[in-house]
Design an enzyme around this catalytic site. Structure first.
Site, PDB file in Angstrom:
ATOM      1  N   ALA A 153      -7.544   4.422   1.288  1.00  0.00           N
ATOM      2  CA  ALA A 153      -7.511   4.860  -0.197  1.00  0.00           C
ATOM      3  C   ALA A 153      -7.922   3.770  -1.006  1.00  0.00           C
ATOM      4  CB  ALA A 153      -6.068   5.307  -0.297  1.00  0.00           C
ATOM      5  N   SER A 210      -2.386  -0.261  -7.085  1.00  0.00           N
ATOM      6  CA  SER A 210      -2.489   0.174  -5.916  1.00  0.00           C
ATOM      7  C   SER A 210      -2.317   1.727  -5.760  1.00  0.00           C
ATOM      8  CB  SER A 210      -1.770  -0.501  -4.846  1.00  0.00           C
ATOM      9  OG  SER A 210      -1.958  -0.239  -3.423  1.00  0.00           O
ATOM     10  N   ASN A 211      -2.015   2.121  -4.617  1.00  0.00           N
ATOM     11  CA  ASN A 211      -1.739   3.765  -4.452  1.00  0.00           C
ATOM     12  C   ASN A 211      -0.693   3.943  -3.380  1.00  0.00           C
ATOM     13  OD1 ASN A 211      -3.127   4.236  -1.881  1.00  0.00           O
ATOM     14  ND2 ASN A 211      -4.883   3.319  -3.075  1.00  0.00           N
ATOM     15  N   ARG A 212      -0.452   5.201  -3.005  1.00  0.00           N
ATOM     16  CA  ARG A 212       0.669   5.570  -2.040  1.00  0.00           C
ATOM     17  C   ARG A 212       0.133   5.431  -0.483  1.00  0.00           C
ATOM     18  NH1 ARG A 212       4.698   7.504  -4.850  1.00  0.00           N
ATOM     19  NH2 ARG A 212       4.432   8.193  -6.990  1.00  0.00           N
TER      20      ARG A 212
END
Ligand code: PMT
Length: 214
Positions: free
Chosen positions: A93, A26-28
């Site tokens: 995102a 995943s991402n932030r």
């Protein structure tokens, strides 16, 4: 002149790409920017459908929310809701890759050889571009320093009405912050720099630019 209410479709947050029942890529992204956009659009009198990746935020009142987990699920929710929308804002995102295989049982450390095979996720904006018609499409570009050239490339490649260039390395900007600092870039070369302010103030400015495009 009286303002015309529009139907906004907004994506927010990250996507999560599972490897097995306990691990994912995943991402932030926290969804704060996308949820601020949804709030600003509703406050301005528009109808909003918010497609949210896995985030811990409460839905703004009056927003219709669709929860998804993966990029493929987000694509299918966008395709389903786009026909009814006048405006699409792609703030999520979206993970660019996912694990090539999913194991329904937890992978054993001993069985892993240290290499993870990935496959590309579809680009949602590029996939739906043929359905744009006279809808307004707005994208974001999260970049690590000097965002304008890359954001301009993405705006043209994805056929956007404008793009929000977001240098996520600037203090107080980007992922997980309550504030942001962005540049709006338009295909005619116009640009507008929005200095550091709350994500809600940035969102209000983006919604008002969209209203002026109509
Ligand atoms: O959620 P927060 O914590 O508040 O953080 C906000 C944010 C930093 C996530 C937000 O401001 C932001 O910049 N969002 C875009 C993040 C991103 O994925 O940018 P990108 O440069 O990788 O993608 C360019 C555009 O294509 C984006 O509009 C993106 O939604 C879209 N995209 C990307 C990949 C993909 N597979 N499909 C897409 O449609």
């Amino acid at each position: 002149m009286e303002k015309q209410a529009m139907k906004f479709l907004i994506t927010a947050g990250p996507t999560r790409e599972p490897l097995d029942p306990v691990r994912f890529l995943s991402n932030r992204s926290t969804g704060k920017m996308g949820f601020a956009l949804a709030y600003a659009a509703v406050q301005a009198g528009h109808e909003v459908t918010l497609i949210a990746g896995p985030v811990t935020l409460e839905s703004p009142e009056g927003v219709r929310r669709v929860d998804v987990e993966t990029a493929l699920e987000m694509l299918s929710a966008v395709e389903k809701n786009l026909p009814d929308a006048d405006v699409y804002i792609s703030c999520a995102a979206v993970a660019d890759w996912r694990p090539a295989t999913y194991s329904p049982v937890k992978l054993k450390k001993s069985g892993m050889d240290g290499e993870l095979r990935l496959v590309r996720n579809p680009d949602i904006l590029k996939t739906i571009r043929p359905q744009k018609g006279n809808r307004i499409f707005v994208g974001f570009a999260a970049e690590t320093g000097m965002p304008e050239a890359e954001a301009k490339r993405k705006m043209l490649e994805k056929g956007l009405d404008f793009i929000v260039a977001n240098d996520v390395t600037m203090p107080g900007a980007g992922f997980a912050t309550d504030t942001n600092c962005v540049t709006l870039l338009f295909p005619n070369g116009e640009k507008s720099f929005l200095t550091l302010r709350s994500k809600l103030e940035i969102a209000k400015e983006i919604v008002s630019r969209i209203e002026r495009l109509r």
